[in-house]
Design an enzyme around this catalytic site. Sequence first.
Site, PDB file in Angstrom:
ATOM      1  N   ASP A   1      27.667  28.084  19.374  1.00  0.00           N
ATOM      2  CA  ASP A   1      28.796  28.815  18.796  1.00  0.00           C
ATOM      3  C   ASP A   1      28.486  29.283  17.379  1.00  0.00           C
ATOM      4  O   ASP A   1      28.868  30.384  16.974  1.00  0.00           O
ATOM      5  CB  ASP A   1      30.048  27.924  18.750  1.00  0.00           C
ATOM      6  CG  ASP A   1      30.574  27.646  20.157  1.00  0.00           C
ATOM      7  OD1 ASP A   1      29.965  28.173  21.119  1.00  0.00           O
ATOM      8  OD2 ASP A   1      31.573  26.908  20.287  1.00  0.00           O
ATOM      9  N   ALA A   2      27.804  28.426  16.635  1.00  0.00           N
ATOM     10  CA  ALA A   2      27.525  28.752  15.231  1.00  0.00           C
ATOM     11  C   ALA A   2      26.684  30.019  15.113  1.00  0.00           C
ATOM     12  O   ALA A   2      26.866  30.829  14.193  1.00  0.00           O
ATOM     13  CB  ALA A   2      26.807  27.588  14.563  1.00  0.00           C
ATOM     14  N   GLU A   3      25.761  30.190  16.066  1.00  0.00           N
ATOM     15  CA  GLU A   3      24.907  31.370  16.049  1.00  0.00           C
ATOM     16  C   GLU A   3      25.734  32.622  16.336  1.00  0.00           C
ATOM     17  O   GLU A   3      25.598  33.651  15.682  1.00  0.00           O
ATOM     18  CB  GLU A   3      23.782  31.192  17.096  1.00  0.00           C
ATOM     19  CG  GLU A   3      22.835  32.368  17.251  1.00  0.00           C
ATOM     20  CD  GLU A   3      22.020  32.671  15.994  1.00  0.00           C
ATOM     21  OE1 GLU A   3      22.148  31.943  14.993  1.00  0.00           O
ATOM     22  OE2 GLU A   3      21.275  33.671  16.015  1.00  0.00           O
TER      23      GLU A   3
ATOM     24  N   ILE B   1      49.640  44.305  50.102  1.00  0.00           N
ATOM     25  CA  ILE B   1      48.999  44.088  51.395  1.00  0.00           C
ATOM     26  C   ILE B   1      49.936  43.333  52.313  1.00  0.00           C
ATOM     27  O   ILE B   1      50.734  42.524  51.879  1.00  0.00           O
ATOM     28  CB  ILE B   1      47.655  43.318  51.312  1.00  0.00           C
ATOM     29  CG1 ILE B   1      47.508  42.620  49.973  1.00  0.00           C
ATOM     30  CG2 ILE B   1      46.483  44.234  51.560  1.00  0.00           C
ATOM     31  CD1 ILE B   1      46.191  41.913  49.827  1.00  0.00           C
TER      32      ILE B   1
ATOM     33  N   GLU C   1      38.260  36.864  50.527  1.00  0.00           N
ATOM     34  CA  GLU C   1      38.434  36.570  49.098  1.00  0.00           C
ATOM     35  C   GLU C   1      39.616  35.630  48.908  1.00  0.00           C
ATOM     36  O   GLU C   1      40.520  35.619  49.729  1.00  0.00           O
ATOM     37  CB  GLU C   1      38.743  37.870  48.322  1.00  0.00           C
ATOM     38  CG  GLU C   1      37.741  38.971  48.535  1.00  0.00           C
ATOM     39  CD  GLU C   1      38.166  40.295  47.857  1.00  0.00           C
ATOM     40  OE1 GLU C   1      39.177  40.314  47.133  1.00  0.00           O
ATOM     41  OE2 GLU C   1      37.458  41.288  48.069  1.00  0.00           O
TER      42      GLU C   1
ATOM     43  N   LYS D   1      43.203  34.712  47.397  1.00  0.00           N
ATOM     44  CA  LYS D   1      44.340  35.508  46.913  1.00  0.00           C
ATOM     45  C   LYS D   1      44.853  34.839  45.637  1.00  0.00           C
ATOM     46  O   LYS D   1      45.492  33.785  45.687  1.00  0.00           O
ATOM     47  CB  LYS D   1      45.441  35.582  47.969  1.00  0.00           C
ATOM     48  CG  LYS D   1      46.562  36.526  47.565  1.00  0.00           C
ATOM     49  CD  LYS D   1      47.541  36.747  48.706  1.00  0.00           C
ATOM     50  CE  LYS D   1      48.513  37.879  48.396  1.00  0.00           C
ATOM     51  NZ  LYS D   1      49.323  37.633  47.202  1.00  0.00           N
TER      52      LYS D   1
ATOM     53  N   ARG E   1      51.238  46.618  37.642  1.00  0.00           N
ATOM     54  CA  ARG E   1      51.458  47.309  38.899  1.00  0.00           C
ATOM     55  C   ARG E   1      52.798  48.042  38.909  1.00  0.00           C
ATOM     56  O   ARG E   1      52.912  49.147  39.431  1.00  0.00           O
ATOM     57  CB  ARG E   1      51.406  46.282  40.029  1.00  0.00           C
ATOM     58  CG  ARG E   1      51.743  46.828  41.375  1.00  0.00           C
ATOM     59  CD  ARG E   1      51.228  45.897  42.457  1.00  0.00           C
ATOM     60  NE  ARG E   1      51.609  46.421  43.750  1.00  0.00           N
ATOM     61  CZ  ARG E   1      52.659  45.996  44.433  1.00  0.00           C
ATOM     62  NH1 ARG E   1      53.415  45.034  43.957  1.00  0.00           N
ATOM     63  NH2 ARG E   1      52.947  46.537  45.596  1.00  0.00           N
TER      64      ARG E   1
ATOM     65  N   LYS F   1      48.384  33.642  54.007  1.00  0.00           N
ATOM     66  CA  LYS F   1      48.866  32.680  53.010  1.00  0.00           C
ATOM     67  C   LYS F   1      48.684  31.226  53.437  1.00  0.00           C
ATOM     68  O   LYS F   1      48.551  30.921  54.617  1.00  0.00           O
ATOM     69  CB  LYS F   1      50.340  32.953  52.737  1.00  0.00           C
ATOM     70  CG  LYS F   1      50.557  34.271  52.019  1.00  0.00           C
ATOM     71  CD  LYS F   1      51.562  34.076  50.934  1.00  0.00           C
ATOM     72  CE  LYS F   1      51.968  35.403  50.323  1.00  0.00           C
ATOM     73  NZ  LYS F   1      52.958  35.218  49.285  1.00  0.00           N
TER      74      LYS F   1
ATOM     75  N   CYS G   1      68.728  -5.236  39.148  1.00  0.00           N
ATOM     76  CA  CYS G   1      69.075  -6.615  38.797  1.00  0.00           C
ATOM     77  C   CYS G   1      70.202  -6.740  37.785  1.00  0.00           C
ATOM     78  O   CYS G   1      70.656  -7.845  37.516  1.00  0.00           O
ATOM     79  CB  CYS G   1      67.844  -7.361  38.300  1.00  0.00           C
ATOM     80  SG  CYS G   1      67.379  -6.953  36.612  1.00  0.00           S
TER      81      CYS G   1
HETATM   82  S1  IVH Z   1      43.581  43.663  47.221  1.00  0.00           S
HETATM   83  C1  IVH Z   1      45.072  47.658  48.696  1.00  0.00           C
HETATM   84  N1  IVH Z   1      42.615  41.299  46.716  1.00  0.00           N
HETATM   85  O1  IVH Z   1      48.033  40.353  46.049  1.00  0.00           O
HETATM   86  C2  IVH Z   1      44.857  46.223  48.466  1.00  0.00           C
HETATM   87  N2  IVH Z   1      44.881  41.717  46.155  1.00  0.00           N
HETATM   88  O2  IVH Z   1      50.010  42.360  47.896  1.00  0.00           O
HETATM   89  C3  IVH Z   1      45.128  45.838  47.085  1.00  0.00           C
HETATM   90  N3  IVH Z   1      45.992  39.807  45.076  1.00  0.00           N
HETATM   91  O3  IVH Z   1      49.827  41.899  43.911  1.00  0.00           O
HETATM   92  C4  IVH Z   1      45.111  44.412  46.797  1.00  0.00           C
HETATM   93  N4  IVH Z   1      44.290  38.442  45.109  1.00  0.00           N
HETATM   94  O4  IVH Z   1      47.569  41.508  42.865  1.00  0.00           O
HETATM   95  C5  IVH Z   1      43.694  42.098  46.661  1.00  0.00           C
HETATM   96  N5  IVH Z   1      41.585  39.243  46.302  1.00  0.00           N
HETATM   97  C6  IVH Z   1      42.676  40.037  46.232  1.00  0.00           C
HETATM   98  C7  IVH Z   1      43.887  39.615  45.681  1.00  0.00           C
HETATM   99  C8  IVH Z   1      44.978  40.478  45.662  1.00  0.00           C
HETATM  100  C9  IVH Z   1      45.540  38.589  44.743  1.00  0.00           C
HETATM  101  C10 IVH Z   1      47.381  40.271  44.835  1.00  0.00           C
HETATM  102  C11 IVH Z   1      47.482  41.628  44.252  1.00  0.00           C
HETATM  103  C12 IVH Z   1      48.785  42.171  44.788  1.00  0.00           C
HETATM  104  C13 IVH Z   1      48.999  41.360  46.009  1.00  0.00           C
HETATM  105  C14 IVH Z   1      48.831  42.239  47.234  1.00  0.00           C
END
Ligand code: IVH
Length: 700
Positions: free
Chosen positions: A45-47, A95, A131, A133, A154, A335, A432
């Site tokens: 960190d110092a660097e 999505i 991926e 979520k 968004r 989910k 008690c």
């Molecule tokens: S893709 C067209 N990838 O989930 C597709 N969304 O309803 C665009 N989210 O609010 C989204 N992780 O912010 C995508 N790996 C991921 C995500 C992700 C979280 C959220 C995104 C959005 C919601 C989609």
Amino acid sequence: MVTDSNPSAASALSLQPAEAVDALRDQLNRWAHQYYVLDEPTVPDAEYDRVFRELQALEEANPDLITPDSPTQRVIGGVADGLAPVRHAVPMLSIHTETDTEATGAQAFDARVRRELGLAESDPAIEYVAEPKFDGLAMSLRYEGGRLVQAATRGDGEVGEDVTHNIRRIRQIPLILPAGVPPLLEVRGEVYMRRADFDALNERQREQGGKTFVNPRNAAAGAVRQLDSDISARRPLSFFAYGLGATTPVNEGGQAFITHYEMLQTLKEWGFPVAAQVQIAKGAAELVAFHQQVGASRDQLPYDIDGVVYKVNRLDLQRDLGFKTREPRWAVAHKYPAQEMATRVEGIDIQVGRTGKLTPVARLAPVFVGGVTVTNATLHNLFEIRKKQVRVGDTVIVRRAGDVIPEVVGVMPGQRPAYVPNFRMPRQCPVCGSDVVREPGEANHRCTGGLFCAAQRKEAILHFAARRAMDIEGLGDKLVDQLVEANVIRTLPDLYRLGLTSLVALERMAEKSAQNVLVALEKSKQTTLPRFLFGLGIRHVGESTAKDLAKHFGTLDAMIGATAETAATVEQLLEVPDVGPIVAQSFYTFFQQPHNREVIEQLRACGLTWPEGAPAEKGAQVLAGKTIVLTGTLPTLSRDAAKDMLEAAGAKVSGSVSKKTSYVVAGEEAGSKLAKAEELGVPVLDEAGMLALLAGGPAA
Ligand code: IVH
């Protein structure tokens, strides 16, 4: 540690200021990327700080060289008048969520995709990218000419809010991109707060008396929408990239990607954080495996996720699939069961723990959270209830993550019925009836009926029987569990009423071991006042405090006398050396409980005895100045007990016999020490002789 070329050499090489500034920024950005994005610091960190200051000095001398994307400008706050609307060049879609919690979620999606692409069953598996979520909020980062020019939320998908001033403060987000990136590039991803950062933030808020946040997502959302970026920067945010918005078309110098995965890898190379869990999955089976594998490690992740996302990997197939209203047909969110749910508090009960701690527990309208139905959740203590402002009738958010005990994280505002009284801690223990106290500086309330309270039975007995207390050999964890559960023992005196029949009736208790326990109990009746006092398990009265108190008062009656009268006060106890207000108060309250006094009386009635000394001030100790050696096995006393008794009377207990030894106390199987005593003419006593000596009588 990898060391990059030393950038201050750049300035030493008498570069033009503009070139030197560039070189320093480049270096600092690389180090910051290694530190914040790759999690692999390469310099101390110092660097970093030294080079940072070098850049600051150069910029100060040449103010015209300062640009908004210089690392020095990240730390400088900005205040927005309001959050300006931003129309997204490409809408930010949501999505479709697959609610099925079983494997069928992934199978249903795969089947749909295959049908829509017109594939036959014999066609090969589709390649997906799987991926996490992330549970944060979607963000669109706009780069023009490789520089961050705008960050927008968004919003409704068409129009979001300009939060550039706050997003610039997120260290994981590059302000400047490497040469060669498309002239226009919108990177989309999730802004979130790591759990550790969230906990630390709430801790700070608590210390400063500020409001705490219900969960990392809410804290992140609040931070992103601050007008003052200094406030935002104090709530550390992180970022993961997962897609693109508007970009320069390929025929105008844009980048042509074949797959989603390739695009993510390129974003990583350009300096954006991409989650390590992201992987390619072929067909439904591998999606299912991903769902399970990420689900199993969900609680170990340093951030919250609420599911996984599956995306068709090939971008041409994504285009073919297209959109249905506002959702892509090529992606789906799958989910996990929610870890947080809202429900109503129907009552607040009190649980008394093994050590007497009172825990308020919210009785809840049943709610399915974290994969199970939850009907109650801990509120920890009164302090937490006040902080969270929880009352009966409130709608609260309940969290259950993994195997963690369900917890009330906060109250939903604006849903409280008209009149609800504030919660109060009971003044008497619900188990008690003893007094309930809270010590200064302590968050927890406690029951003071330690010897009597059914909730504290096991703990009290184990402590009483411990080696340094009454030293009842063989009375351990398992036996105490059995005795308490079979209701054979309710309070300590019941121990001394144990008979062979009730012991042998216990599971896995042979007659021989039962006999041994009875002998040990019998032996423990001969004890010392400090041991007995310590054995009572009075809060804050440890071994050495027990010794001090015993020495000061001399007898148990003197102690009880000092605490029984309301006139006799805690101040009197403060005269005891090393006894402070907390110990004094605890000791006082303990003896004030009629139930505790009753138990002590009963113990004495069972035959527990100890040599009662005179209070320390009055008279000298009978064995002051004497040196005594113990050898062999005594008929009733343990070696420890005998030693304690002698020391309490002022004797020094030594391990070896010499001419200076006053007495040798010998039991059965005494060996060389006894021989030595006889050789030197040192008086030898048996146990009875020792007890007579202690009582102040003639020794033999
Ligand atoms: S893709 C067209 N990838 O989930 C597709 N969304 O309803 C665009 N989210 O609010 C989204 N992780 O912010 C995508 N790996 C991921 C995500 C992700 C979280 C959220 C995104 C959005 C919601 C989609």
